[in-house]
Write an enzyme that holds these catalytic residues in place. Structure first.
Site, PDB file in Angstrom:
ATOM      1  N   HIS A  55      -1.323 -12.428  -7.761  1.00 36.88           N
ATOM      2  CA  HIS A  55      -1.285 -11.239  -8.612  1.00 36.88           C
ATOM      3  C   HIS A  55      -0.411 -11.448  -9.848  1.00 36.88           C
ATOM      4  O   HIS A  55      -0.350 -10.590 -10.715  1.00 36.88           O
ATOM      5  CB  HIS A  55      -0.783 -10.035  -7.816  1.00 36.88           C
ATOM      6  CG  HIS A  55      -1.682  -9.692  -6.669  1.00 36.88           C
ATOM      7  ND1 HIS A  55      -1.493 -10.212  -5.405  1.00 36.88           N
ATOM      8  CD2 HIS A  55      -2.794  -8.922  -6.596  1.00 36.88           C
ATOM      9  CE1 HIS A  55      -2.449  -9.759  -4.610  1.00 36.88           C
ATOM     10  NE2 HIS A  55      -3.246  -8.988  -5.304  1.00 36.88           N
ATOM     11  N   LYS A  89       0.824  -1.212   0.000  1.00 39.15           N
ATOM     12  CA  LYS A  89       0.000   0.000   0.000  1.00 39.15           C
ATOM     13  C   LYS A  89       0.859   1.263   0.000  1.00 39.15           C
ATOM     14  O   LYS A  89       1.885   1.328   0.675  1.00 39.15           O
ATOM     15  CB  LYS A  89      -0.883   0.034   1.250  1.00 39.15           C
ATOM     16  CG  LYS A  89      -1.821  -1.152   1.393  1.00 39.15           C
ATOM     17  CD  LYS A  89      -3.011  -1.061   0.485  1.00 39.15           C
ATOM     18  CE  LYS A  89      -3.977  -2.197   0.772  1.00 39.15           C
ATOM     19  NZ  LYS A  89      -5.085  -2.216  -0.154  1.00 39.15           N
ATOM     20  N   TRP A 135     -12.469   1.319   1.646  1.00 37.26           N
ATOM     21  CA  TRP A 135     -12.509   1.201   0.189  1.00 37.26           C
ATOM     22  C   TRP A 135     -13.704   1.918  -0.418  1.00 37.26           C
ATOM     23  O   TRP A 135     -14.078   1.670  -1.553  1.00 37.26           O
ATOM     24  CB  TRP A 135     -12.486  -0.273  -0.221  1.00 37.26           C
ATOM     25  CG  TRP A 135     -11.125  -0.882  -0.046  1.00 37.26           C
ATOM     26  CD1 TRP A 135      -9.989  -0.263   0.386  1.00 37.26           C
ATOM     27  CD2 TRP A 135     -10.764  -2.240  -0.304  1.00 37.26           C
ATOM     28  NE1 TRP A 135      -8.938  -1.148   0.427  1.00 37.26           N
ATOM     29  CE2 TRP A 135      -9.384  -2.369   0.004  1.00 37.26           C
ATOM     30  CE3 TRP A 135     -11.462  -3.352  -0.755  1.00 37.26           C
ATOM     31  CZ2 TRP A 135      -8.697  -3.572  -0.129  1.00 37.26           C
ATOM     32  CZ3 TRP A 135     -10.775  -4.556  -0.894  1.00 37.26           C
ATOM     33  CH2 TRP A 135      -9.417  -4.665  -0.589  1.00 37.26           C
ATOM     34  N   ARG A 142      -5.330  -2.578 -12.623  1.00 39.42           N
ATOM     35  CA  ARG A 142      -6.559  -2.865 -11.868  1.00 39.42           C
ATOM     36  C   ARG A 142      -7.167  -1.565 -11.354  1.00 39.42           C
ATOM     37  O   ARG A 142      -6.532  -0.801 -10.622  1.00 39.42           O
ATOM     38  CB  ARG A 142      -6.275  -3.807 -10.710  1.00 39.42           C
ATOM     39  CG  ARG A 142      -7.500  -4.011  -9.825  1.00 39.42           C
ATOM     40  CD  ARG A 142      -7.512  -5.386  -9.171  1.00 39.42           C
ATOM     41  NE  ARG A 142      -8.495  -5.498  -8.102  1.00 39.42           N
ATOM     42  CZ  ARG A 142      -9.814  -5.557  -8.264  1.00 39.42           C
ATOM     43  NH1 ARG A 142     -10.331  -5.514  -9.471  1.00 39.42           N
ATOM     44  NH2 ARG A 142     -10.625  -5.676  -7.232  1.00 39.42           N
ATOM     45  N   GLY A 164     -11.757 -16.888  -1.522  1.00 30.39           N
ATOM     46  CA  GLY A 164     -13.159 -16.552  -1.774  1.00 30.39           C
ATOM     47  C   GLY A 164     -13.583 -16.544  -3.215  1.00 30.39           C
ATOM     48  O   GLY A 164     -14.495 -17.254  -3.599  1.00 30.39           O
ATOM     49  N   SER A 165     -12.921 -15.757  -4.052  1.00 29.43           N
ATOM     50  CA  SER A 165     -13.404 -15.593  -5.424  1.00 29.43           C
ATOM     51  C   SER A 165     -12.672 -16.514  -6.387  1.00 29.43           C
ATOM     52  O   SER A 165     -11.512 -16.868  -6.176  1.00 29.43           O
ATOM     53  CB  SER A 165     -13.233 -14.138  -5.870  1.00 29.43           C
ATOM     54  OG  SER A 165     -11.879 -13.755  -5.787  1.00 29.43           O
ATOM     55  N   GLU A 203      -1.822 -12.561   3.436  1.00 29.72           N
ATOM     56  CA  GLU A 203      -1.031 -12.562   2.215  1.00 29.72           C
ATOM     57  C   GLU A 203       0.442 -12.435   2.589  1.00 29.72           C
ATOM     58  O   GLU A 203       0.842 -11.461   3.218  1.00 29.72           O
ATOM     59  CB  GLU A 203      -1.472 -11.361   1.379  1.00 29.72           C
ATOM     60  CG  GLU A 203      -0.842 -11.262   0.049  1.00 29.72           C
ATOM     61  CD  GLU A 203      -1.470 -10.149  -0.749  1.00 29.72           C
ATOM     62  OE1 GLU A 203      -1.482 -10.266  -1.965  1.00 29.72           O
ATOM     63  OE2 GLU A 203      -1.946  -9.180  -0.161  1.00 29.72           O
TER      64      GLU A 203
END
Length: 762
Positions: free
Chosen positions: A698, A111, A565, A519, A436-437, A669
């Protein structure tokens, strides 16, 4: 008195995300390098032109990038890891550092301070030859001058912030490497000055959180640079917070102008100015328009700020500018006509913020009567949204008032809960799961688009989602995962999905901002009181569970992440908005539990990024962030297992906060940070369920079983096997099916090998 308008940086992505589309077309070989460079140049010059047309005098040049401005600086200074030495062309090296390659892992990504933008972490290696490999700012400065006649303001990342953000050196080496940066910065600035650059912006956001000793060290570097480049006009730019603690020293730096944040660091910077003044021989660049939010400025408040500054500082020269780069805001609100009038009128995206800078400049140079109509309009807009029904819900206020201490804790401590959960869930040692996704394929996105535009019916869309869900439940069973997920095919974005189903949120059509690389995300707008309406995840989760005997996790986004977010209303404290979201999620979690879902994951990937920059402010933030999570998750039975997930953070800062969340299992992560969190756990214990991500999602590369096994092996040196889980770093939405399945197969095999070894050793 000289007053100029300036911008610190402009959004890169293009009004219709042309930048993103060009990047992805190049990566997928749909366009060649020449087409890529030509299109990027067109986008870059268009951004300069927009700012010129809006009336900005000091237009930033060099803030544009092909991926990330920190990566640009690393490449420019020769901070290129040796593992990429086989690549010869600029773009091949550059994108390999950013994204990895078939054989080499990408550089770490993390970040950018406390924002939702991610930068590529520069890597220092022993023997690195630091030099000015490419004077990119000079090329772009000359381009704008030649193509548009714009004498722009080159923007560069300062040496101190750059090196502080880098990794690979010891603390003992820092001072030596810092001195090695002087020569390339001298060359960079000399060439810019020789080319005619009137003012050069040097960004040092790290100055908001330095010790006195560090600021003095930075000052010595600037003195060394100034000695070699005495005539260059430098603007030392700080942002994201005040520099109050070191202001007295910073105003003596050998620069011509100093930029301060009077939005996110207003109180501290004003305190410092009232105590120490501001030098008469420097220009004060006043960050007075919020570069991180989307609301219209309070022009009266901004003009009051300037009145105060003009009485407290010696200088008569000011620059009117945003608090930080406008990278963090969408480009233009003109397409958002679907919004209610009260909300639309209250918004200001990047282009509107540029207009606000010009309004303020007019008021300061021609008097407030020159913008009297605009001032009246602004006052009416603020009054209308403040008094709206959406911001004054009695049910939300009553729920907040009724909260009790027991609403913030689970009935039993972790050890007792976990034993009950092991009996109920019957999971093996080192259970495997995903975050999750699963891949949002072209077919998934196209079908969703057809549904949203009315081409297909609700029933047809639901049938499609069920088909995708069943397909991936079967894939997961075949792969051998232990705890399954439904795949989130119905969700575009992990925050947007929930915002669309809660009161108090609204959504833009084109409010995109860059998150990392190509992204982009479209943050929801929290404009009113947040409240639960109906079940948000029940149907899809219960359907997935009906397809399998294995455990299926419910998947929610946590309150702090939804907050961090989103673009958040600025009329009440963020803590209060977070509690409102938590109460709504608490209702959803109770519904999932009563529907038979025994594992519920509440993701908080953005918990760390919301932390203030200054350590003295951390405790207050962490307290309410943790309380928000507990408020959302603490009403479930002891046998229900609560998971959470975090990513891309300096976790050593928040290990205590992670522990305080009291989640039964946390997945973190870790693969891309090359084991740093594993090192953190060598110095502190974590005695709850934990999964350290074993591969980087990623990057398109498929890691081998042995790579993942090595991370598992390292993790088990610091984690108790009975509490350890095995999972990827993050959700797999952005990956392709042909990348995901073999990677998960390798992960499950690594888990089996680790179990076998543990049994043998036992």
């Amino acid at each position: 008195m000289a007053i100029q308008t300036s911008n610190l940086g402009y959004p890169r992505i293009g009004l219709q995300r042309e930048w993103k589309k060009t990047l992805e077309a190049f990566w997928s070989n749909k366009i060649n390098e020449e087409q890529f460079l030509t299109t990027m140049k067109e986008i870059r010059l268009q951004h300069v032109k927009v700012q010129q047309e809006k009336g900005i005098e000091l237009i930033p040049i060099g803030d544009f990038t092909y991926y990330d401005h920190v990566l640009d600086t690393a490449y420019m200074l020769g901070f290129i890891p040796s593992r990429f030495s086989e690549f010869t062309s600029y773009l091949d090296v550059y994108f390999a550092m950013a994204r990895g390659s078939k054989d080499h892992v990408a550089s770490e990504m993390t970040k950018w301070f406390n924002t939702n933008y991610h930068y590529i972490v520069p890597e220092y290696e022993e023997g690195l030859q630091i030099s000015l490999k490419d004077n990119r700012p000079l090329r772009l400065y000359e381009e704008a001058k030649q193509e548009l006649g714009v004498d722009g303001k080159p923007v560069i990342l300062g040496p101190y912030t750059f090196l502080k953000l880098a990794k690979g050196y010891t603390q003992e080496q820092f001072a030596t490497i810092l001195k090695q940066l002087v020569a390339p910065y001298v060359q960079l600035l000399s060439e810019l000055h020789a080319a005619g650059a009137q003012i050069i912006q040097v960004d040092e956001p790290i100055f908001a959180s330095l010790t006195k000793e560090e600021v003095q060290q930075a000052k010595e570097i600037y003195e060394a640079i100034r000695k070699e480049v005495p005539n260059a006009t430098l603007l030392l730019q700080t942002y994201f917070d005040s520099v109050e603690e070191n202001y007295e020293n910073i105003i003596t730096f050998p620069v011509s102008s100093i930029g301060l944040d009077f939005v996110h660091g207003k109180e501290g910077n004003l305190n410092a100015i009232s105590k120490y003044g501001f030098p008469a021989d420097k220009t004060l660049a006043v960050g007075c328009i919020d570069g991180r939010n989307i609301w219209r400025a309070d022009l009266d408040e901004v003009l009051t700020l300037f009145t105060k500054l003009q009485t407290q500082v010696q200088t008569k020269d000011f620059i009117v500018q945003p608090s930080c780069s406008l990278l963090h805001t969408p480009i233009d609100k003109t397409e958002e006509t679907h919004l209610s009038t009260e909300l639309f009128d209250a918004l200001a995206f990047a282009n509107q913020k540029l207009e606000e800078l010009v309004l303020i400049h007019s008021a300061l140079t021609q008097g407030t009567e020159s913008i009297s109509n605009e001032l009246e309009t602004y006052r009416n807009v603020h009054h209308t949204i403040r008094s709206s029904a959406a911001r004054n819900r009695e049910d939300v206020k009553a729920a907040r008032t009724a909260l009790k201490e027991e609403d913030f804790s689970r009935p039993l401590p972790f050890e007792k809960r976990y034993k009950l959960q092991q009996v109920a869930l019957k999971l093996p040692l080192l259970p495997t799961t995903t975050i999750g996704s699963f891949p949002q394929t072209t077919e998934v996105r196209q079908t969703r688009k057809e549904w949203r535009t009315g081409v297909i019916s609700n029933k047809q869309y639901e049938q499609f989602i069920e088909k995708e869900t069943e397909k991936w439940i079967r894939y997961q069973e075949e792969i051998g995962l232990d705890v399954l997920v439904h795949g989130e095919f119905e969700r575009t974005d992990m925050v947007e999905y929930f915002g669309e189903r809660l009161a108090g949120f609204s959504f833009t059509k084109n409010g995109w901002v860059q998150s990392y690389g190509s992204r982009c995300v479209k943050p929801p707008v929290i404009y009113g009181d947040v409240a639960f309406i109906n079940g948000m995840t029940i149907k899809e989760t219960v359907y997935a569970q009906s397809l399998t005997e294995k455990v299926v996790k419910g998947m929610l986004t946590g309150p702090v992440t939804i907050l961090n977010w989103s673009f958040v209303r600025n009329d009440i404290p963020r803590k209060e908005v977070s509690y409102q979201i938590a109460l709504a999620l608490r209702h959803e979690i109770e519904l999932l539990e009563s529907s038979g879902i025994r594992v519920i994951q509440v993701d908080e990937p953005a918990l760390r990024e919301g932390m203030p920059l200054k350590e003295k402010d951390w405790d207050a933030y962490i307290t309410w962030a943790v309380q928000s999570f507990l408020l959302a998750t603490s009403s479930v039975a002891n046998v229900t297992q609560i998971h959470t997930h975090m990513c891309y953070s300096n976790f050593e800062d928040i290990v205590d906060a992670i522990r305080a969340l009291d989640a039964d299992v946390i997945s973190i992560e870790t693969s891309r940070s090359h084991g740093e969190f594993i090192d953190t756990l060598k110095h502190t214990t974590y005695e709850k369920g934990i999964g350290l991500g074993v591969y980087d999602i990623h990057s398109p590369r498929v890691p081998s079983k042995d790579e993942m096994y090595k991370i598992v092996e390292q993790s088990l040196e610091v984690c108790d096997p009975k509490y350890f889980w095995i999972n990827p770093d993050c959700g797999l939405k952005t990956r392709r099916t042909e990348e995901v399945i073999p990677a998960l197969e390798h992960m499950v095999q690594a888990a089996k090998d680790a179990r076998s070894l543990l049994k043998t050793n036992a």
